[in-house]
Write an enzyme that holds these catalytic residues in place. Structure first.
Site, PDB file in Angstrom:
ATOM      1  N   ASP A 259      22.502   7.640  30.194  1.00  0.00           N
ATOM      2  CA  ASP A 259      22.802   9.022  29.830  1.00  0.00           C
ATOM      3  C   ASP A 259      21.470   9.703  29.522  1.00  0.00           C
ATOM      4  OD1 ASP A 259      24.094  11.330  28.711  1.00  0.00           O
ATOM      5  OD2 ASP A 259      25.809  10.044  28.214  1.00  0.00           O
TER       6      ASP A 259
ATOM      7  N   ASP B 183      23.368  14.988  30.572  1.00  0.00           N
ATOM      8  CA  ASP B 183      24.091  15.702  29.534  1.00  0.00           C
ATOM      9  C   ASP B 183      23.892  17.218  29.653  1.00  0.00           C
ATOM     10  OD1 ASP B 183      25.553  15.251  26.911  1.00  0.00           O
ATOM     11  OD2 ASP B 183      23.861  16.440  26.182  1.00  0.00           O
TER      12      ASP B 183
ATOM     13  N   GLU C 128      26.703  16.771  33.928  1.00  0.00           N
ATOM     14  CA  GLU C 128      27.805  17.302  33.103  1.00  0.00           C
ATOM     15  C   GLU C 128      27.742  18.822  33.173  1.00  0.00           C
ATOM     16  OE1 GLU C 128      29.746  17.265  28.619  1.00  0.00           O
ATOM     17  OE2 GLU C 128      27.581  17.263  28.863  1.00  0.00           O
TER      18      GLU C 128
ATOM     19  N   HIS D 176      34.379  10.355  26.077  1.00  0.00           N
ATOM     20  CA  HIS D 176      34.174  10.272  24.628  1.00  0.00           C
ATOM     21  C   HIS D 176      34.330  11.628  23.958  1.00  0.00           C
ATOM     22  CE1 HIS D 176      30.539  11.788  26.307  1.00  0.00           C
ATOM     23  NE2 HIS D 176      30.031  12.015  25.114  1.00  0.00           N
ATOM     24  N   ASP D 177      34.486  12.696  24.735  1.00  0.00           N
ATOM     25  CA  ASP D 177      34.668  14.034  24.168  1.00  0.00           C
ATOM     26  C   ASP D 177      36.123  14.496  24.256  1.00  0.00           C
ATOM     27  OD1 ASP D 177      31.883  14.291  23.724  1.00  0.00           O
ATOM     28  OD2 ASP D 177      31.565  15.138  25.721  1.00  0.00           O
TER      29      ASP D 177
HETATM   30  C1  GLC Z   1      27.765  16.486  25.830  1.00  0.00           C
HETATM   31  C2  GLC Z   1      28.199  15.151  25.280  1.00  0.00           C
HETATM   32  C3  GLC Z   1      28.679  15.347  23.874  1.00  0.00           C
HETATM   33  C4  GLC Z   1      27.528  15.882  23.042  1.00  0.00           C
HETATM   34  C5  GLC Z   1      26.948  17.151  23.652  1.00  0.00           C
HETATM   35  C6  GLC Z   1      25.617  17.488  23.068  1.00  0.00           C
HETATM   36  O1  GLC Z   1      28.806  17.363  25.953  1.00  0.00           O
HETATM   37  O2  GLC Z   1      29.166  14.596  26.115  1.00  0.00           O
HETATM   38  O3  GLC Z   1      29.186  14.170  23.323  1.00  0.00           O
HETATM   39  O4  GLC Z   1      27.969  16.145  21.735  1.00  0.00           O
HETATM   40  O5  GLC Z   1      26.731  17.021  25.035  1.00  0.00           O
HETATM   41  O6  GLC Z   1      24.640  16.587  23.509  1.00  0.00           O
END
Ligand code: GLC
Ligand code: MG
Length: 531
Positions: free
Chosen positions: A108, A210, A277, A339-340
Site C-alpha cells: 500500500d 492510497d 484508490e 477495511h473502510d
Molecule cells: C484511504 C484508506 C483509508 C485511510 C485514508 C487516508 O481511503 O483506505 O483507510 O483512512 O485513505 O489515508
C-alpha cells in the site's frame, strides 16, 4: 505450480487481468508474537489459507513505521517496516514465501500525506525557511486569521491546522496527524518515486495507491462549492464538493509517471501493477486509465458494488454504465469489501452475500476480495470502549465507523480464535466459535467452500476470467449475463430476492450458491452458473 484446465489461455493475459486480488489487513490477519496485533510472521504462517483459496495476489494494507493515528495510513518512513509488524528480513521472508506459492504481493503506497511524525514534516514545521518547508502545503491565514479556505477534512472539521510557532496553516485532507505532501514540488516527487523504487527493487509486484485522486490541489486554493444534497447525519466531508481539492490534471500527469516507473520493472504487460484508490463518477474515473500510449494506473479501483443499492435493476444499470465508460485499453475491476467499507454480509445478509460472491467472481474484470468476507463475517458490534477508528471517534453514531470490518480473522475455535494468545486489539466476530476457517473448511455448504469453488471455476474457464460480457434479459429481481470466449459460453443468473424466479436460460449447472440445483428454476436467494 501445477497446471490446471485453461491455464495456457488464461496466461495469454497479464495476471492482473485474469487473476484476483485478496486484501490483507495486517493488524487483523494473524498475530505471531502475542501482542494481540497481527504481524508479518503471522501472515507468512497463514499463507496457505490464501493460496488454497485460489487467488493470485495479496495486497497488504500499510506495514510501515507509523504512530498509527490512522492505523498505518500515517506513514513515518516509507522504506522500513513497523517493529510491531516485524522488520525487513521478515518482509523478505514473507515475499519469498508468497512467491514460492505463486502469489504476487502488492504493498500500500500512501502518497497524499505522511505522518506528522515523519522527519520530512518535523523539518517542514520547524521554520518557514527550512528547506523542507515547501514539501507540505503551508498557507497564510485568511484575513480574519481563520483557515485559508473552506476545505473540510475527510474525517470532519477544517482541512487546515494552525501552527502557532510559524503563524501558518498546513493542509490535511485526513487527520491533522496526516499532513498533505506538496506534489507540485519536484523534490517530493523524487523522494516518493525513490520509495517506490526501493520496494520494486526488493521484488514487490506492485502497489495499491492510497487516495490517488487527492494528491494535487488547485494551485490557487479556491473554496470548494457546497453540496446541495448534504443533510445533517451524513459525513461532514460531503458538505462540500471536492472540486478544487481533488482530481486535478497535474495528478494525472504524476500517475502516468508512476506507471512509467512501474513498467520499467518488467516486461510489457507482465510488469508491476498499480491499483489506484479513486472515488469519482464514471467519466472522470475512466480518465485514470490514461491513454493507450500514456497509460496511468492499470486498475482504478471500482467501488460501485459497495456504493449501490443491492437491487437487480440498479446493479444492471450500474454495470452497463461502467462497462460503457471504459476506454478501449481499460480493463474493469470490482470490489465488494475493504477495511473502510461495511462488511458485505452485514449489509445484505448472509444469503445474499453468497450471491454477491458469485457476482464479484463472474463479472468481467479483476475482483478484489477482502479478508474475512470468504467466511461471511457479518455485523460486529463494537462496544463504545473498544472503538479505535479515528473516523468513528471524530463523528460518532452516524454509521461510518470502520472497526466493524477490521476485526481479527477467526481461524478456529480455540482461545482468541487462533488469532493470538492475547486479547486482540479489536473484538472478534461474535459467532467466531462456529464461523471460522477450520469449521468452514470441513463444511461443503460453507461460504469458504463456495469462494473456493468460484475461484476454481474462474481458473478453469477462461470465459469467466477474461471472456466478453453481455447482460441478458431476466425477471424482475434477477441479474443475468453471459461470459463468452471462443466457443465457450457461460451464463450466470442471480436471484437478488427471497422469492423463487424463473431461470432465464437452460443448461448444465456448473455451480449454485445453494445445494442441489436442478437447473430449471432459480430458488430464493440463489445464484447459478450454467454452461
Ligand atoms: C484511504 C484508506 C483509508 C485511510 C485514508 C487516508 O481511503 O483506505 O483507510 O483512512 O485513505 O489515508
Ligand atoms: Mg503481533
Amino acid at each position: 505450480m501445477h497446471g490446471y484446465p485453461g491455464m495456457t489461455e488464461r496466461h495469454e493475459h497479464p495476471w492482473w487481468k485474469s487473476g484476483t486480488v485478496y486484501q490483507v489487513y495486517p493488524r487483523s490477519f494473524q498475530d505471531s508474537d502475542g501482542d494481540g496485533i497481527g504481524d508479518l510472521a503471522g501472515i507468512e504462517r497463514r499463507l496457505d489459507h490464501i493460496a488454497r483459496l485460489g487467488v493470485d495476489a495479496i495486497w497488504l494494507s500499510p506495514i510501515f513505521p507509523s504512530p498509527m493515528a490512522d492505523f498505518g495510513y500515517d506513514v513515518a518512513d516509507y522504506c522500513a517496516i513497523h517493529p510491531m509488524f516485524g522488520d525487513l528480513a521478515a518482509f523478505d521472508r514473507l515475499l519469498a514465501a508468497a512467491h514460492a506459492r505463486g502469489l504476487k504481493l502488492l504493498l500500500d503506497f500512501v502518497p497524499n500525506h505522511t505522518s506528522d511524525q515523519h522527519p520530512w514534516f518535523v523539518a517542514s514545521r520547524s521554520s518557514r525557511t527550512d528547506p523542507k518547508r515547501n514539501w507540505y502545503v503551508w498557507r497564510d491565514p485568511a484575513p480574519d486569521g481563520g483557515p485559508p479556505n473552506n476545505w473540510i477534512s475527510d474525517f470532519g472539521g477544517s482541512a487546515w491546522e494552525h501552527d502557532p510557532a510559524s503563524g501558518q496553516y498546513y493542509l490535511h485532507a485526513f487527520l491533522r496527524q496526516q499532513p498533505d505532501l506538496n506534489w507540485r514540488n519536484p523534490a517530493v516527487k523524487t523522494a516518493m518515486f525513490d520509495a517506490m523504487r526501493f520496494w520494486f527493487e526488493r521484488g514487490v509486484d506492485g502497489f495499491r495507491i492510497d487516495v490517488l485522486w487527492h494528491i494535487v490541489k488547485a494551485a490557487d486554493f479556491p473554496d470548494n462549492p457546497a453540496n446541495p444534497y448534504w443533510r445533517p447525519g451524513i459525513t461532514e466531508r460531503d458538505r462540500l464538493i471536492q472540486q478544487h481539492s481533488t482530481d486535478q490534471p497535474e495528478a494525472h500527469a504524476i500517475a502516468a509517471e508512476m506507471r512509467k516507473l512501474a513498467d520499467g520493472y518488467g516486461a510489457k504487460g507482465q510488469g508491476r501493477v498499480l491499483i489506484g484508490e479513486i472515488f469519482l463518477p464514471n467519466d472522470r474515473h475512466a480518465r485514470w486509465f490514461g491513454t493507450a500510449d500514456r497509460p496511468q494506473v492499470h486498475l482504478p479501483f471500482n467501488f460501485q458494488l459497495i456504493e449501490n443499492a443491492w437491487e437487480a435493476a440498479t446493479l444492471r444499470e450500474m454495470i452497463a454504465a461502467y462497462e460503457a465508460s471504459l476506454p478501449p485499453h481499460g480493463w474493469p475491476n470490482w470490489v465488494i469489501g475493504s477495511h473502510d467499507a461495511p462488511r458485505i454480509a452485514a449489509r445484505i445478509g448472509e444469503a445474499q452475500a453468497r450471491v454477491a460472491a458469485m457476482l464479484l467472481l463472474t463479472l468481467r474484470g479483476t475482483p478484489t476480495l477482502y479478508q474475512g468476507d470468504e467466511l461471511g463475517i457479518g455485523k460486529v458490534d463494537i462496544p463504545p470502549d473498544r472503538v479505535r477508528d479515528p473516523q468513528e471517534l471524530r463523528q460518532p453514531g452516524i454509521g461510518i465507523g470502520r472497526d466493524r470490518s477490521r476485526t481479527p480473522m477467526p481461524w478456529d475455535d480455540t482461545a482468541q480464535a487462533g488469532f493470538s494468545t492475547a486479547e486482540p486489539w479489536l473484538p472478534l466476530n461474535p459467532d467466531w466459535r462456529t464461523r471460522n476457517v477450520a469449521a468452514q473448511e470441513r463444511d461443503p455448504a460453507s461460504m469458504l467452500t463456495l469462494y473456493r469453488r468460484l475461484l476454481a471455476l474462474r481458473r478453469a474457464h477462461p470465459a469467466l476470467a477474461v471472456g466478453d460480457f453481455r447482460l441478458l434479459d431476466a425477471a424482475d429481481g434477477v441479474l443475468a449475463y453471459e461470459r463468452c470466449r471462443g466457443d465457450a459460453v457461460l451464463r450466470v443468473a442471480l436471484n437478488l430476492t427471497d422469492a423463487p424466479k424463473p431461470l432465464p436460460f437452460t443448461g448444465a449447472v456448473l455451480l449454485s450458491t445453494l445445494d442441489g440445483a436442478r437447473g430449471d428454476t432459480l430458488r430464493a436467494n440463489e445464484g447459478i452458473i450454467c454452461q
